[in-house]
Design a protein around this motif. Structure first.
Motif, PDB file in Angstrom:
ATOM      1  N   SER A 205       0.828  -1.206   0.000  1.00 47.39           N
ATOM      2  CA  SER A 205       0.000   0.000   0.000  1.00 47.39           C
ATOM      3  C   SER A 205       0.862   1.256   0.000  1.00 47.39           C
ATOM      4  O   SER A 205       0.598   2.206  -0.744  1.00 47.39           O
ATOM      5  N   ALA A 206       1.877   1.273   0.851  1.00 55.14           N
ATOM      6  CA  ALA A 206       2.755   2.441   0.919  1.00 55.14           C
ATOM      7  C   ALA A 206       3.459   2.687  -0.415  1.00 55.14           C
ATOM      8  O   ALA A 206       3.575   3.838  -0.862  1.00 55.14           O
TER       9      ALA A 206
ATOM     10  N   ILE B 275       8.184  11.016 -14.228  1.00 54.11           N
ATOM     11  CA  ILE B 275       7.803  10.185 -13.086  1.00 54.11           C
ATOM     12  C   ILE B 275       7.715  11.061 -11.838  1.00 54.11           C
ATOM     13  O   ILE B 275       8.342  12.120 -11.751  1.00 54.11           O
ATOM     14  N   ASP B 276       6.925  10.611 -10.891  1.00 57.23           N
ATOM     15  CA  ASP B 276       6.714  11.373  -9.651  1.00 57.23           C
ATOM     16  C   ASP B 276       6.636  10.365  -8.508  1.00 57.23           C
ATOM     17  O   ASP B 276       5.705   9.555  -8.454  1.00 57.23           O
TER      18      ASP B 276
ATOM     19  N   LEU C 193       4.309   5.760  -5.337  1.00 61.35           N
ATOM     20  CA  LEU C 193       4.587   5.837  -6.777  1.00 61.35           C
ATOM     21  C   LEU C 193       3.450   6.603  -7.440  1.00 61.35           C
ATOM     22  O   LEU C 193       2.593   6.045  -8.108  1.00 61.35           O
ATOM     23  N   LYS C 194       3.466   7.895  -7.265  1.00 62.20           N
ATOM     24  CA  LYS C 194       2.368   8.736  -7.739  1.00 62.20           C
ATOM     25  C   LYS C 194       2.225   8.660  -9.261  1.00 62.20           C
ATOM     26  O   LYS C 194       1.126   8.640  -9.806  1.00 62.20           O
TER      27      LYS C 194
ATOM     28  N   ALA D 235      -3.825   3.379 -15.537  1.00 58.98           N
ATOM     29  CA  ALA D 235      -3.978   4.826 -15.697  1.00 58.98           C
ATOM     30  C   ALA D 235      -3.554   5.577 -14.443  1.00 58.98           C
ATOM     31  O   ALA D 235      -3.050   6.713 -14.515  1.00 58.98           O
ATOM     32  N   ALA D 236      -3.731   4.950 -13.270  1.00 60.33           N
ATOM     33  CA  ALA D 236      -3.391   5.610 -12.007  1.00 60.33           C
ATOM     34  C   ALA D 236      -1.888   5.804 -11.842  1.00 60.33           C
ATOM     35  O   ALA D 236      -1.465   6.627 -11.013  1.00 60.33           O
ATOM     36  N   TYR D 237      -1.072   5.066 -12.592  1.00 59.76           N
ATOM     37  CA  TYR D 237       0.383   5.153 -12.483  1.00 59.76           C
ATOM     38  C   TYR D 237       1.040   5.771 -13.718  1.00 59.76           C
ATOM     39  O   TYR D 237       2.259   5.883 -13.773  1.00 59.76           O
ATOM     40  N   GLU D 238       0.252   6.127 -14.703  1.00 62.18           N
ATOM     41  CA  GLU D 238       0.792   6.619 -15.970  1.00 62.18           C
ATOM     42  C   GLU D 238       1.555   7.928 -15.762  1.00 62.18           C
ATOM     43  O   GLU D 238       1.012   8.882 -15.190  1.00 62.18           O
TER      44      GLU D 238
END
Length: 356
Positions: A97-98, A209-210, A103-104, A201-204
């Motif tokens: 989860s963390a 990268i962020d 990994l925004k 899509a949530a990690y694209e």
């Protein structure tokens, strides 16, 4: 393709000392099954670089360990096609989860696995879980983005992982929903395609990268409601412990004792968020059925709905670190970041009153 394997300890990194006691030997590769995977002809075009980050029982995991993993993932993002992590099972759901919230915007897959029994011990599941993680990373790294846990015959979204047994081989489940993918002897994943696309899509990456890596979960407190509890203890934790958020495990559908109401008012004045979940192992905290839950929400408590407690703590820490204002905290906790919550599915569920 190139895989970076990060090892962190846990049962999967142990050996039997001959007396039945499991001892830690550090990096996963020392047991021999990394050599076995490398020797597999199907992996002839796969480079696996192994790096031991730390060697702990996962019971002792801290946000500093999460931050360390996240910083390595950020630094190595462009050097590898996929990332694999071996981890102890006790807190795998917390770490997955963390990592998911951290990994925004990442754009590549991170796979985790562990085991109930170390490699080399009779009946070990360590080598099978490890081999499955590697071959899924090999065959599906272009189709999957984000954090996944590979255990048994399932690949689960990182924010839904729940350990449900201390003994069974199938010790993990995907909380409140089916696993993202299942596989058999041929490791051909059968995806829930809609959820896969939503998860990817949530990690694209949006331009670059962020990665977030500064979890302040030491400012959170998780307590269990019980008969005779003194809600004023929460005030003490705020005034003398500097706590910034609370998770309360209530009963039923997120009901807590009505003696909490004055304290909830106090916490709302202090702009300290309070999440309410349930002690029911597979329960959903809607807080919309019984008067104690309805009143608690009216006094500022936030229903957790179908989030597991692992995601709840990581997400609260993440939002606090991101500086989300108290006034927006409920909205953001109910916003689906990484597949951790589905408010629409459970909001305003039919209760027994609808049938009277």
């Amino acid at each position: 393709m190139k895989i970076l394997l990060l090892t962190t300890g846990g049962t999967i990194a142990q050996e039997d000392d001959g007396s039945g006691t499991h001892i830690s030997v550090g990096a996963t590769g020392k047991q021999g099954f990394l050599d076995y995977v490398r020797a597999n002809p199907n992996n002839k075009d796969v480079v696996i670089d192994a790096r031991n980050l730390f060697n702990i029982d996962s019971t002792n995991i801290t946000p500093d360990h999460w931050n360390q993993i996240l910083k390595v993932l950020e630094a190595e993002h462009y050097n590898y096609d996929a990332f694999c992590i071996t981890h102890g099972t006790n807190t795998m759901g917390m770490t997955s989860s963390a990592l998911a919230f951290g990994l925004k915007s990442f754009g590549k897959p991170v796979y985790m696995t562990g085991s109930q029994v170390p490699f080399g011990v009779e009946g070990a599941d360590a080598n099978l879980n490890f081999e499955n993680m590697i071959r899924i990373a090999r065959d599906y790294h272009t189709k999957m983005k984000g954090v996944f846990v590979v255990m048994g015959s399932a690949a689960m979204i990182g924010t839904r992982v729940k350990k449900t047994s201390d003994n069974d081989y199938h010790a993990f489940s995907s909380f409140q929903q089916n696993a993202l993918a299942s596989f058999g002897s041929k490791a051909q994943l059968q995806f829930d395609q809609a959820r896969l696309e939503q998860n990817n899509a949530a990690y694209e990456p949006r331009g670059k990268i962020d990665v977030f890596s500064s979890y302040p979960t030491h400012t959170l407190v998780s307590i269990t409601d019980h008969a005779g509890i003194d809600p004023n203890d929460l005030k003490i934790l705020v005034e003398h412990g500097g706590k910034k958020g609370f998770i309360i495990r209530g009963v039923g559908v997120g009901d807590i004792h009505e003696s909490f109401l004055p304290v909830l008012d106090y916490l709302r004045e202090k702009k300290i968020p309070v999440m309410i979940t349930t002690q029911i192992p597979t329960g959903v905290a809607t807080m919309d059925v019984n008067e104690p839950g309805i009143l608690a929400e009216q006094h500022g408590a936030i229903p957790a709905y179908d989030m597991n407690i692992e995601s709840m703590a990581a997400k609260m820490g993440f939002l606090l670190a991101e500086g989300i204002p108290y006034e927006n905290f409920k909205t953001e906790m109910h916003r689906n970041y990484k597949g951790e919550i589905d408010v629409a599915k459970h909001r305003n569920r039919s209760s027994w009153k609808d049938y009277m």
